[in-house]
Motif scaffolding. Structure first.
Motif, PDB file in Angstrom:
ATOM      1  N   TYR A 118       0.980  -1.074  -0.032  1.00  0.00           N
ATOM      2  CA  TYR A 118      -0.032   0.195   0.025  1.00  0.00           C
ATOM      3  C   TYR A 118       0.664   1.125  -0.024  1.00  0.00           C
ATOM      4  O   TYR A 118       0.368   2.128  -0.878  1.00  0.00           O
ATOM      5  CB  TYR A 118      -0.896  -0.023   1.146  1.00  0.00           C
ATOM      6  N   LEU A 119       1.853   1.206   0.909  1.00  0.00           N
ATOM      7  CA  LEU A 119       2.798   2.470   0.969  1.00  0.00           C
ATOM      8  C   LEU A 119       3.420   2.562  -0.391  1.00  0.00           C
ATOM      9  O   LEU A 119       3.895   3.873  -0.831  1.00  0.00           O
ATOM     10  CB  LEU A 119       3.522   2.323   2.078  1.00  0.00           C
ATOM     11  N   ILE A 122       1.707   4.355  -2.944  1.00  0.00           N
ATOM     12  CA  ILE A 122       1.505   5.668  -2.811  1.00  0.00           C
ATOM     13  C   ILE A 122       2.799   6.385  -3.033  1.00  0.00           C
ATOM     14  O   ILE A 122       3.079   7.418  -3.759  1.00  0.00           O
ATOM     15  CB  ILE A 122       1.253   6.000  -1.168  1.00  0.00           C
ATOM     16  N   ASN A 126       2.548   7.133  -6.911  1.00  0.00           N
ATOM     17  CA  ASN A 126       1.618   8.416  -6.563  1.00  0.00           C
ATOM     18  C   ASN A 126       0.245   7.813  -6.558  1.00  0.00           C
ATOM     19  O   ASN A 126      -0.738   8.337  -7.290  1.00  0.00           O
ATOM     20  CB  ASN A 126       1.955   9.309  -7.425  1.00  0.00           C
ATOM     21  N   LEU A 127      -0.063   6.469  -6.277  1.00  0.00           N
ATOM     22  CA  LEU A 127      -1.388   5.989  -6.459  1.00  0.00           C
ATOM     23  C   LEU A 127      -2.014   5.387  -5.186  1.00  0.00           C
ATOM     24  O   LEU A 127      -1.491   4.620  -4.544  1.00  0.00           O
ATOM     25  CB  LEU A 127      -1.409   4.712  -7.308  1.00  0.00           C
ATOM     26  N   ASN A 128      -3.000   6.135  -4.631  1.00  0.00           N
ATOM     27  CA  ASN A 128      -3.527   5.672  -3.260  1.00  0.00           C
ATOM     28  C   ASN A 128      -4.770   4.860  -3.742  1.00  0.00           C
ATOM     29  O   ASN A 128      -5.702   5.153  -4.220  1.00  0.00           O
ATOM     30  CB  ASN A 128      -4.172   6.881  -2.570  1.00  0.00           C
ATOM     31  N   LEU A 129      -4.770   3.551  -3.271  1.00  0.00           N
ATOM     32  CA  LEU A 129      -5.780   2.725  -3.642  1.00  0.00           C
ATOM     33  C   LEU A 129      -7.024   2.540  -3.262  1.00  0.00           C
ATOM     34  O   LEU A 129      -8.063   2.574  -3.703  1.00  0.00           O
ATOM     35  CB  LEU A 129      -4.981   1.184  -3.421  1.00  0.00           C
ATOM     36  N   VAL A 130      -6.857   3.367  -1.770  1.00  0.00           N
ATOM     37  CA  VAL A 130      -8.079   3.473  -1.299  1.00  0.00           C
ATOM     38  C   VAL A 130      -8.777   4.767  -1.720  1.00  0.00           C
ATOM     39  O   VAL A 130     -10.136   4.629  -2.055  1.00  0.00           O
ATOM     40  CB  VAL A 130      -7.911   3.495   0.053  1.00  0.00           C
ATOM     41  N   GLU A 131      -8.269   5.525  -2.262  1.00  0.00           N
ATOM     42  CA  GLU A 131      -8.781   6.740  -2.661  1.00  0.00           C
ATOM     43  C   GLU A 131      -9.279   6.581  -4.185  1.00  0.00           C
ATOM     44  O   GLU A 131     -10.534   6.979  -4.584  1.00  0.00           O
ATOM     45  CB  GLU A 131      -7.987   7.988  -3.091  1.00  0.00           C
ATOM     46  N   GLN A 134     -12.456   4.512  -3.751  1.00  0.00           N
ATOM     47  CA  GLN A 134     -13.441   5.285  -3.199  1.00  0.00           C
ATOM     48  C   GLN A 134     -14.225   6.269  -4.513  1.00  0.00           C
ATOM     49  O   GLN A 134     -15.424   6.306  -4.136  1.00  0.00           O
ATOM     50  CB  GLN A 134     -13.025   6.463  -2.162  1.00  0.00           C
ATOM     51  N   PRO A 169     -11.707   4.205   4.381  1.00  0.00           N
ATOM     52  CA  PRO A 169     -10.450   4.729   4.547  1.00  0.00           C
ATOM     53  C   PRO A 169      -9.705   4.650   6.012  1.00  0.00           C
ATOM     54  O   PRO A 169      -8.961   4.172   6.565  1.00  0.00           O
ATOM     55  CB  PRO A 169     -10.544   6.178   3.995  1.00  0.00           C
ATOM     56  N   LEU A 172      -9.348   0.965   7.339  1.00  0.00           N
ATOM     57  CA  LEU A 172      -8.356   0.123   6.648  1.00  0.00           C
ATOM     58  C   LEU A 172      -7.366  -0.605   7.531  1.00  0.00           C
ATOM     59  O   LEU A 172      -7.177  -1.769   7.014  1.00  0.00           O
ATOM     60  CB  LEU A 172      -7.449   1.196   5.864  1.00  0.00           C
TER      61      LEU A 172
END
Length: 312
Positions: A118-119, A122, A126-131, A134, A169, A172
């Motif tokens: 996950y980190l 990001i 630059n990819l936030n999987l949760v966002e 969402q 989020p 998580l």
């Protein structure tokens, strides 16, 4: 020493080749990604069970480089996140830990792998999987608002469902922890089956009816319930902590309740059809059976129902 090195090299090539093949199949057939987390970890599990920590760390490093050369830079976090869980499980078996100790160690490994993946998404991409998930849900809800009346679903019901997804989020940490526990169990169960055939030895979990959590977990659950009353919303930091603690300890109570059903049927010398059906229905219809299974787990831990069965 030469024979040992030669054997390790052969197994490195074998398990490494199996991993690369499974990874390519997962990419070519996307539906396999549902099972990839547990299946792709098996080569790492089998290698670590045979050779332990040091050689396994070298094995995962080499596979990360090879997979990167084949699939690109993104293959490195994928391989590391999957391999860590398998190595934690295999190393526990290599050091002759009990099945439940191996399960716990594997859950920690999977959690490290999931968090690192996950980190890495990001910071590296630059990819936030949760966002991203969402925003996809928001678009889906917006597109279905016009269809709500035709489907017989009220806008109020739709808003309740939407509000639950908006809390994703904040939930998580507990989602990651529960996923790690489930992935670890499935990988270990499959690994036991394969390892038993390879090594010609019997590896299995102790009977389910013997599984129980320590009573301290019940106190953690009650503390979590109290915190959710004091901090009812996830807009505060403590509210997020409370909700995650409540979700995780509640999951443990569900496992305790299901385990008690196995203990009850074992004591009554009945078929395991009832507890197995309860497990399947809890997975298929969580909103129907999660609450009663949780209550049963609380009663079992709080009032020592299993000990009472033994005294009857």
């Amino acid at each position: 020493m030469k024979m040992k090195s030669s054997s390790m090299l052969r197994q490195s090539l074998l398990y490494g080749g199996v991993y690369i093949l499974l990874l390519l199949l997962t990419i070519v057939i996307p539906v396999l990604s549902i099972f990839s987390m547990v299946v792709l970890a098996l080569p790492f599990f089998l290698f670590a069970a045979k050779h332990g920590w040091k050689q396994s760390l070298l094995f995962i490093a080499l596979l990360s480089i090879i997979s990167m050369l084949i699939l690109g830079f993104v293959a490195i976090p994928v391989t590391l996140s999957i391999g860590v869980g398998g190595i934690f499980l295999g190393a526990a078996l290599h050091h002759e830990r009990s099945p439940y100790e191996a399960w716990a160690q594997g859950a920690v490994g999977y959690l490290i792998g999931i968090v690192s993946f996950y980190l890495s998404m990001i910071f590296l991409f630059n990819l936030n999987l949760v966002e991203a998930f969402q925003s996809m849900l928001d678009e889906a809800f917006q597109s279905t608002e016009s269809m709500v009346s035709d489907m017989g679903i009220s806008e109020e019901q739709l808003s309740i469902v939407q509000a639950q997804f908006e809390n994703l989020p904040s939930m998580l940490p507990s989602v990651m922890a529960i996923s790690s526990i489930v992935f670890s169990f499935i990988t270990l169960w499959l690994g036991f089956r394969i390892q038993s055939k390879i090594e010609k030895q019997t590896l299995r979990f102790p009977p389910v009816h013997q599984f129980t959590f320590p009573k301290s977990v019940l106190w953690y659950y009650f503390i979590a319930v109290l915190l959710t009353w004091v901090f009812p919303t996830t807009e505060e930091y403590m509210g997020v902590v409370a909700q995650n603690m409540y979700t995780l300890t509640g999951f443990f109570m569900i496992l305790q309740g299901l385990s008690y059903l196995f203990a009850l049927t074992h004591h009554k010398k009945r078929s395991n059809a009832l507890p197995i059906t309860a497990v399947v229905l809890t997975l298929l219809f969580p909103y129907l059976l999660v609450f009663p299974m949780r209550i049963l787990g609380i009663i079992d831990l709080g009032f020592s129902l299993r000990e009472r069965l033994g005294k009857q």
